[in-house]
Design a protein around this motif. Structure first.
Motif, short mmCIF file in Angstrom:
data_model
loop_
_atom_site.label_atom_id
_atom_site.label_comp_id
_atom_site.label_asym_id
_atom_site.label_seq_id
_atom_site.Cartn_x
_atom_site.Cartn_y
_atom_site.Cartn_z
N ALA A 191 0.82 -1.26 -0.06
CA ALA A 191 0.01 0.00 0.02
C ALA A 191 0.76 1.27 -0.08
CB ALA A 191 -0.91 -0.04 1.29
N TYR A 192 2.20 1.21 0.41
CA TYR A 192 2.85 2.43 0.79
C TYR A 192 3.32 2.70 -0.84
CZ TYR A 192 2.74 2.15 5.60
OH TYR A 192 2.20 2.13 6.95
N ARG A 193 3.40 1.79 -1.55
CA ARG A 193 3.85 1.96 -3.00
C ARG A 193 2.68 2.97 -3.78
NH1 ARG A 193 4.20 -3.39 -5.68
NH2 ARG A 193 2.08 -3.02 -5.24
N ASP A 194 1.64 2.44 -3.32
CA ASP A 194 0.31 3.45 -3.93
C ASP A 194 0.55 4.92 -3.42
OD1 ASP A 194 -0.54 1.35 -5.58
OD2 ASP A 194 -1.63 0.52 -3.83
N ILE A 195 0.73 4.99 -2.06
CA ILE A 195 0.72 6.05 -1.31
C ILE A 195 1.88 7.17 -1.94
CG2 ILE A 195 1.05 7.39 0.80
CD1 ILE A 195 -0.11 5.13 2.04
N ALA A 196 2.92 6.45 -2.28
CA ALA A 196 4.22 6.95 -2.97
C ALA A 196 3.77 7.54 -4.11
CB ALA A 196 5.42 6.37 -2.84
N GLN A 197 3.16 6.87 -5.12
CA GLN A 197 2.95 7.32 -6.54
C GLN A 197 1.86 8.31 -6.31
OE1 GLN A 197 1.23 3.98 -8.74
NE2 GLN A 197 3.09 3.93 -9.72
N ALA A 198 0.99 8.27 -5.47
CA ALA A 198 0.04 9.49 -5.21
C ALA A 198 0.75 10.85 -4.75
CB ALA A 198 -1.21 9.12 -4.09
N GLN A 199 1.78 10.60 -4.07
CA GLN A 199 2.42 11.77 -3.52
C GLN A 199 3.11 12.50 -4.86
OE1 GLN A 199 2.04 13.41 -0.43
NE2 GLN A 199 3.28 14.96 -1.82
N ASN A 209 1.43 -0.04 -12.50
CA ASN A 209 0.17 0.68 -12.73
C ASN A 209 -0.36 1.98 -11.90
OD1 ASN A 209 0.46 -2.34 -12.98
ND2 ASN A 209 -0.91 -1.85 -14.63
N PRO A 210 -0.61 2.97 -12.23
CA PRO A 210 -0.96 4.14 -11.61
C PRO A 210 -2.13 4.58 -11.30
CG PRO A 210 -0.81 4.76 -14.00
CD PRO A 210 -0.65 3.21 -13.82
N LEU A 211 -3.16 3.91 -11.68
CA LEU A 211 -4.50 4.40 -11.49
C LEU A 211 -4.89 4.30 -9.86
CD1 LEU A 211 -7.42 4.79 -12.51
CD2 LEU A 211 -7.94 2.52 -12.55
N THR A 212 -4.57 3.36 -8.77
CA THR A 212 -4.87 3.30 -7.63
C THR A 212 -4.26 4.59 -7.00
OG1 THR A 212 -4.88 1.15 -7.59
CG2 THR A 212 -4.69 2.17 -5.48
N GLY A 213 -2.97 4.91 -7.43
CA GLY A 213 -2.20 6.03 -6.88
C GLY A 213 -3.22 7.42 -7.20
N ALA A 214 -3.51 7.27 -8.36
CA ALA A 214 -4.23 8.60 -9.11
C ALA A 214 -5.63 8.68 -8.26
CB ALA A 214 -4.64 8.32 -10.60
N LEU A 215 -6.15 7.57 -7.83
CA LEU A 215 -7.45 7.73 -7.12
C LEU A 215 -7.20 8.34 -5.82
CD1 LEU A 215 -9.30 4.42 -7.97
CD2 LEU A 215 -9.88 6.56 -8.50
N VAL A 216 -6.19 7.61 -5.06
CA VAL A 216 -5.56 8.47 -3.93
C VAL A 216 -5.23 9.98 -3.87
CG1 VAL A 216 -3.91 8.09 -2.01
CG2 VAL A 216 -4.74 6.05 -3.10
N ALA A 217 -4.54 10.26 -5.02
CA ALA A 217 -3.99 11.64 -5.04
C ALA A 217 -5.15 12.37 -5.33
CB ALA A 217 -3.07 11.69 -6.15
#
Length: 566
Positions: free
Chosen positions: A44-52, A73-81
């Motif tokens: 999950a921290y990978r997606d948070i880092a992508q969002a940041q 794949n960036p979609l989850t990070g984009a949703l978090v962002a």
């Protein structure tokens, strides 16, 4: 009006019960995470880092290392962002707060797909299995049902279900518009995760091939074959265009050339080749018997061909990829390396979900069989048809409620609601674990590059938007050589330990290191080395951050990117 009333009587009970089941899981999901600020799983921290990284306007840069582009794949990070920006909260908090709610789309889309492929009662029976038949030993990322934690492979199930529904509709009534819509959904699925997109791509190719093969006896086979090819081409072209925010990096920059195979070759212990006998043994239970009844029913039924193909290819292709992952593991024993797009354990989700689907079919088929036997024993009365339908509905409702009641306790204590919550609470109780994150987030930008160990690098540096020399290979880009970075990190620590200033400066300059995040033991090395170009700027109970002034001035700090306020 009578038809409307009969439809209301037919649809209202299962839909209301389905809504109630979803409300139950949402209640437990919110309760498990309402006072939590960080996720449990390291993925999950990978997606948070992508969002940041997106919030810092660094997209499409790699979230971990400088001078590289994204690979995950960036979609989850984009949703978090998006949620972080809209709610004006840190990305890690947005990640946890949105999870219980957005994860509801997984069971909802599963329910809709099963309803489309079968009927409403099958969908309800499959839903209770999907939500409440949770093996306690399976980790969250291979549990196909609901989860209070946001993980890209788990969330992207929803896109798989809705895209499979769209592809099935396209197969039932092929049109250009439906092909365009299915292609767009396929591209979005690939933005979410590779495994479901690959599954859907294979299913689409197989169904198109079967459709073309069936045209051999048609009076105008060439024209119809050309149309099938054209619709497939439109679908794949649309998917490619939609997926460009991701493929522009892995395809056009890296040309899919993998030089660090660890992320794609990682093996979850439950899907390890050595555990296969145990896994097969655990399949011997009463639920598997009902699943087999459902599978037999689908094979023997005269359902429309597109529906039947979707119902069988879904688990068939997923099982093929899972079997291939075992072949990859077997080959590795003899030092043979076979290519693999994603780790095999991702397909456990889709095999398991298909099992819930067949369970629903098998359960309804058994109930229908029992009622049919009772009707045969009793006098047939055409006027009593509605009474039999009412009895069928009542029996199915009762069975679903019994299944819910008997599995509710084990669902309540499932580790996704209990153990993982405890893990995060313990991690948060020791606030020093995230102390470096707050300092980095408040003071630095994405140009900062840290020398640090694996865990603080992922949990503090990457999620704050800075970069690292290296962390564990599972989180590093498959398209960037890992060993040189791992060796450089080791050499930098060794230079600090031995006081070798020249070696440290040379390697640090090569990897643009601007900061050092040290634990207690590593702080002693820095104090003993007493390098004049390194100065401490932050200290907590177990961590300290040092800035390398000489290297910092040499790097491109003047090109710092604007950051979202935290």
């Amino acid at each position: 009006m009578p038809d409307a009333q009969s439809r209301l009587i037919q649809y209202a009970p299962p839909l209301l019960l389905a809504f109630g089941l979803l409300a139950v899981v949402l209640f437990h999901g919110v309760r498990a995470t309402h006072d939590i600020a960080w996720p449990a799983d390291f993925d999950a921290y990978r997606d948070i880092a992508q969002a940041q990284s997106m919030l810092d306007q660094s997209y499409p840069e790699d979230y971990l290392i400088s001078d590289a582009w994204l690979w995950f794949n960036p979609l989850t990070g984009a949703l978090v962002a998006a949620v972080s920006w809209l709610a004006d909260i840190p990305a890690h908090l947005a990640h946890v707060r949105m999870a219980p709610y957005i994860n509801l789309v997984v069971p909802i889309t599963f329910f809709l797909l099963v309803w489309y492929l079968a009927d409403l009662w099958v969908a309800l029976a499959a839903l209770v299995s999907f939500l409440f038949f949770l093996p306690q030993e399976l980790p969250t990322y291979v549990s196909a049902g609901y989860s209070p934690w946001l993980l890209a492979p788990h969330l992207t199930q929803a896109l798989f279900y809705v895209t499979l529904l769209a592809c099935t509709a396209q197969g039932a009534r092929p049109t250009w518009r439906r092909a365009l819509g299915a292609g767009a959904l396929l591209g979005i699925t690939f933005l979410g995760h590779a495994a479901p997109a690959v599954l859907l791509g294979c299913i689409t190719l197989i169904t198109t091939g079967l459709a073309i093969w069936r045209e051999k006896h048609n009076a105008a086979p060439l024209l119809r074959k050309a149309r099938h090819f054209a619709l497939l081409g439109l679908m794949l072209l649309t998917a490619f265009v939609v997926s460009l925010p991701f493929t522009i990096s892995i395809l056009f920059r890296y040309h899919l050339h993998i030089v660090n195979p660890v992320p794609t070759q990682w093996v979850w212990s439950g899907a390890a080749l050595g555990n296969l006998p145990r896994l097969l043994k655990e399949l011997v239970n009463w639920r598997t018997a009902i699943v087999l009844v459902g599978l037999y029913y689908v094979i023997r039924t005269r359902a429309p061909r597109p529906f039947k193909e979707a119902a069988l290819l879904w688990p068939g292709v997923a099982m093929a990829f899972l079997v291939y992952s075992y072949l990859v593991q077997w080959a590795a024993r003899y030092e043979w390396t076979l290519p693999q797009i994603t780790p095999g354990y991702h397909y456990v989700l889709y095999v398991t979900a298909a099992g819930h689907f067949f369970f629903g079919i098998g359960l309804v088929a058994l109930v229908d069989g029992v009622i049919l036997r009772i009707r045969c024993w009793m006098q047939k009365n055409p006027d009593a048809e509605n009474r039999w339908m009412t009895l069928r509905s009542a029996v199915l409702l009762l069975v679903v409620l019994v299944l819910f009641a008997t599995h509710y306790r084990s669902f309540r204590v499932w580790h996704g609601f209990t153990r993982e919550r405890t893990v995060v609470q313990k991690r948060m109780a020791k606030t020093d674990n995230f102390a470096p994150y707050h300092w980095i987030a408040d003071n630095l930008d994405s140009n900062a590059v840290f020398l640090c160990d694996d865990q603080p690098g992922l949990l503090c540096v990457a999620v704050a938007g800075a970069r690292v020399v290296a962390v564990a290979p599972h989180f590093m880009s498959p398209y960037v050589p890992y060993e040189p970075r791992a060796q450089a990190r080791h050499a930098l620590w060794e230079a600090l330990r031995t006081g070798d200033a020249m070696t440290f400066q040379r390697i640090a300059a090569e990897y643009k290191v601007t900061h050092v995040l040290a634990n207690t033991a590593q702080q002693a090395w820095l104090e003993e080395s007493d390098f004049p170009f390194i100065q401490q700027v932050f200290e907590s109970e177990q961590f300290a951050i040092y800035v390398t002034w000489e290297l910092l001035s040499a790097n491109a700090t003047s090109h710092a990117k604007p950051r979202m306020p935290r």
